[in-house]
Design a protein around this motif. Structure first.
Motif, short mmCIF file in Angstrom:
data_model
loop_
_atom_site.label_atom_id
_atom_site.label_comp_id
_atom_site.label_asym_id
_atom_site.label_seq_id
_atom_site.Cartn_x
_atom_site.Cartn_y
_atom_site.Cartn_z
N ASP A 136 0.85 -1.20 0.00
CA ASP A 136 0.00 0.00 0.00
C ASP A 136 0.87 1.24 0.00
O ASP A 136 1.78 1.36 0.82
CB ASP A 136 -0.87 0.03 1.26
CG ASP A 136 -1.95 -1.03 1.20
OD1 ASP A 136 -2.57 -1.16 0.14
OD2 ASP A 136 -2.15 -1.71 2.22
N VAL A 137 0.56 2.14 -0.93
CA VAL A 137 1.26 3.43 -0.93
C VAL A 137 0.39 4.41 -0.14
O VAL A 137 -0.78 4.61 -0.46
CB VAL A 137 1.42 3.97 -2.36
CG1 VAL A 137 2.15 5.31 -2.36
CG2 VAL A 137 2.15 2.96 -3.23
N VAL A 138 0.97 4.96 0.90
CA VAL A 138 0.23 5.91 1.73
C VAL A 138 0.92 7.26 1.60
O VAL A 138 2.15 7.35 1.67
CB VAL A 138 0.23 5.44 3.20
CG1 VAL A 138 -0.56 6.40 4.05
CG2 VAL A 138 -0.33 4.04 3.31
N ILE A 139 0.12 8.30 1.39
CA ILE A 139 0.73 9.59 1.10
C ILE A 139 0.03 10.71 1.87
O ILE A 139 -1.15 10.61 2.20
CB ILE A 139 0.71 9.86 -0.44
CG1 ILE A 139 1.55 11.07 -0.80
CG2 ILE A 139 -0.70 9.98 -0.97
CD1 ILE A 139 1.87 11.18 -2.28
N THR A 155 5.41 16.66 0.43
CA THR A 155 5.11 15.23 0.31
C THR A 155 5.76 14.36 1.39
O THR A 155 6.97 14.44 1.61
CB THR A 155 5.63 14.72 -1.05
OG1 THR A 155 5.26 15.65 -2.05
CG2 THR A 155 5.08 13.35 -1.37
N ALA A 156 4.94 13.52 2.02
CA ALA A 156 5.48 12.45 2.87
C ALA A 156 4.79 11.18 2.43
O ALA A 156 3.59 11.19 2.14
CB ALA A 156 5.20 12.73 4.34
N PHE A 157 5.53 10.09 2.34
CA PHE A 157 4.87 8.84 1.93
C PHE A 157 5.53 7.64 2.58
O PHE A 157 6.67 7.70 3.04
CB PHE A 157 4.87 8.69 0.40
CG PHE A 157 6.22 8.36 -0.19
CD1 PHE A 157 7.12 9.35 -0.51
CD2 PHE A 157 6.58 7.04 -0.44
CE1 PHE A 157 8.37 9.04 -1.04
CE2 PHE A 157 7.82 6.72 -0.99
CZ PHE A 157 8.72 7.73 -1.29
N GLU A 158 4.78 6.56 2.61
CA GLU A 158 5.31 5.28 3.08
C GLU A 158 4.74 4.19 2.20
O GLU A 158 3.66 4.35 1.62
CB GLU A 158 4.88 5.01 4.53
CG GLU A 158 5.78 5.67 5.54
CD GLU A 158 5.44 5.41 7.00
OE1 GLU A 158 6.16 5.92 7.85
OE2 GLU A 158 4.44 4.71 7.28
N PHE A 187 0.93 19.33 -3.88
CA PHE A 187 0.30 18.05 -3.51
C PHE A 187 -0.62 17.57 -4.63
O PHE A 187 -0.60 16.40 -5.02
CB PHE A 187 -0.47 18.24 -2.20
CG PHE A 187 -0.83 16.93 -1.51
CD1 PHE A 187 0.06 15.87 -1.48
CD2 PHE A 187 -2.07 16.78 -0.90
CE1 PHE A 187 -0.26 14.67 -0.84
CE2 PHE A 187 -2.40 15.59 -0.26
CZ PHE A 187 -1.50 14.54 -0.23
N ASP A 188 -1.41 18.51 -5.16
CA ASP A 188 -2.34 18.15 -6.26
C ASP A 188 -1.57 17.58 -7.45
O ASP A 188 -1.99 16.59 -8.05
CB ASP A 188 -3.14 19.37 -6.73
CG ASP A 188 -4.19 19.77 -5.70
OD1 ASP A 188 -4.49 18.93 -4.80
OD2 ASP A 188 -4.70 20.90 -5.77
N MET A 189 -0.45 18.22 -7.79
CA MET A 189 0.34 17.76 -8.94
C MET A 189 0.92 16.37 -8.69
O MET A 189 0.97 15.53 -9.58
CB MET A 189 1.49 18.74 -9.24
CG MET A 189 1.07 20.02 -9.91
SD MET A 189 0.17 19.72 -11.45
CE MET A 189 1.50 19.13 -12.50
N VAL A 190 1.37 16.14 -7.45
CA VAL A 190 1.93 14.82 -7.13
C VAL A 190 0.84 13.75 -7.29
O VAL A 190 1.06 12.71 -7.93
CB VAL A 190 2.50 14.79 -5.68
CG1 VAL A 190 2.91 13.37 -5.30
CG2 VAL A 190 3.71 15.72 -5.57
N LEU A 191 -0.34 14.03 -6.77
CA LEU A 191 -1.43 13.04 -6.86
C LEU A 191 -1.81 12.80 -8.32
O LEU A 191 -2.04 11.67 -8.74
CB LEU A 191 -2.65 13.50 -6.05
CG LEU A 191 -2.41 13.69 -4.54
CD1 LEU A 191 -3.71 14.06 -3.82
CD2 LEU A 191 -1.79 12.45 -3.89
#
Ligand code: ATP
Ligand code: MG
Length: 420
Positions: free
Chosen positions: A161-164, A266-269, A236-240
């Protein structure tokens, strides 16, 4: 007195496991090449300040987990708990701003944290680390996340799972901090002791507390999205958008703040259910203020670190292909004493021809030597003995087919080459 053992929380990676590590590292190197990342080797220790200022004084890593010591010159040094701060230091020190931007670098190596050892959590562990330095483009965030996924997919990992989340920036985070502080202030008595002490110092950290009560309280906590400044929101919008365009599925989690202070935006796991409590395979994000925190200029950056032990654990549990276990092609057996020199010479000829060959050094009986050949998964054995030697031949046995033949000594290497 019993023999000295290794310190708590460290492991020997034995030959029955080390080849799996090599497989993961080789795959990493290939993926890195595909994305234009170059390998860098960083020192294992740095000035303590690099981490205390870079990672942040109020983080668990700096407060509780660092291996810090004074060297003989009276300097305070620390075994690196992570690689990002060192990567930024190396970029600045080696003037990489003068090269092509962003500088895309990766490294792998041991990290050190004083933690409670358990499955998937050690005091010395390896990280694979990718960092892109010198650009604030949200597409690099997307690239970094897709490298991690590409790597894990190439290794055959499934059910990830990518969590952002976005953690904002110094322009908008203070506002959010206040909102959070007010919210938690009202629930102060229900928070665990650690979180009570975090309230003033670092209320965002309460969001990732594992304590049951705290988790319940944080469920209702305000999210950061309405507090993000225009720049952080657009980013954030662009990353998504970028992730969606690559077909990458993600979950947003307002509680994902990561343990290190340097994150911005951005932070993600990436999580795996296979790991139990230690469910993060990799963590990362953007850290546009890290460079300034360690006394450098404005330098945006984004990256991730993945735990090698955890990757291998999942691969074992999911029966992924871990590459080829090291084996020997040919084991040369001495059928009697005093033929060691002839055996060694044949082994050497085989090796020169690129054939994996080995022999017995213990003067053991033939049976024991055959056993070694099987243990080393040899497909062939060569038997060197007095009678054959005098006739100038060697017995070559194909262990898989239980066939054997006598081959003239000068032909042995080419015969085996054709048959393996
Ligand atoms: P965790 O929440 O499990 O403590 P973390 O947020 O402290 O992880 P990071 O600093 O993001 O971890 O490090 C990146 C990755 O390194 C983790 O996702 C994990 O795979 C691995 N890792 C971190 N600490 C350890 C450890 N003590 N032992 C083994 N692997 C670790
Ligand atoms: Mg941790």
């Amino acid at each position: 007195m019993s023999a000295i053992k290794a310190p708590r929380g460290v492991r020997d990676i034995l030959p029955d496991e080390s080849w799996k590590w090599a497989f993961v590292l080789n795959t990493t190197m290939e993926i890195a090449g595909n994305y234009g990342y170059s390998e860098i080797h960083l020192p294992v220790f740095e000035h303590t300040e690099l981490f205390s200022r870079g990672i942040g004084e109020t983080t668990d890593v700096v407060e509780k987990e660092m291996y810090t010591f004074t060297d003989r010159g009276g300097r305070s040094l620390t075994l690196r708990p992570e690689a990002t701060a060192s990567m930024v230091r190396a970029y600045l020190q080696n003037k990489m701003q003068n090269g092509i931007q962003p500088a895309k670098l990766w490294c792998a190596g041991p990290m050190f944290r004083y933690e409670r050892p358990q499955k998937g959590r050690y005091r010395q562990f390896w990280q694979i680390d990718f960092e892109a330095l010198g650009t604030s483009s949200p597409m690099v965030d997307v690239e970094v996340i897709s490298i991690a996924l590409d790597l894990f997919n190439s290794l055959g990992l499934s059910n990830l799972d990518v969590v952002i989340n976005s953690v904002g920036c110094p322009a908008c985070r203070p506002q959010y901090r206040e909102k959070l502080k007010n919210y938690f202030q009202n629930r102060f008595n229900d928070l665990c002791h650690t979180c009570q002490s975090r309230l003033d110092r670092n209320p965002l950290r309460i969001l990732d507390c594992k304590n049951e009560n705290c988790r319940e309280i944080t469920e209702e906590a305000p999210d950061i999205y309405s507090s993000l400044c225009g720049e952080c929101k657009d980013h954030f919008d662009m990353v998504l958008k970028g992730l969606s365009s690559l077909g990458i599925h993600y979950q947003m989690d307002k509680r994902l703040v990561r343990g290190l202070d340097y994150y911005t935006k951005t932070a993600f796991e990436i999580l795996s259910g296979e790991l139990g409590a230690q469910n993060a395979v990799c963590g990362g994000g953007r850290y546009d203020n890290l460079s300034e925190a360690i006394g450098g200029p404005d330098l945006p950056g984004v990256g991730f670190a993945a735990g090698l032990e955890r990757i291998v654990l999942i691969m074992e549990q999911q029966n992924c292909n871990l590459g080829e276990e090291p084996h020997i092609d040919v084991y040369v057996i001495a059928a009697e004493k005093d033929v060691d020199v002839e055996v060694m010479s044949l082994v050497s000829d085989l090796r020169t021809a690129g054939i994996k060959a080995d022999m017995d050094f213990m003067c053991r009986g033939m049976k024991a030597q055959f056993k070694s050949a099987l243990n080393k998964s040899a497909s062939h054995v060569c038997i060197v003995g007095g009678d054959e030697l005098s006739r100038g031949v060697v017995t070559v046995k194909n262990l898989g087919r239980s066939e054997q033949s006598e081959i003239a000594r000068p032909e042995v290497v080419s015969f085996i080459k054709q048959n393996i």
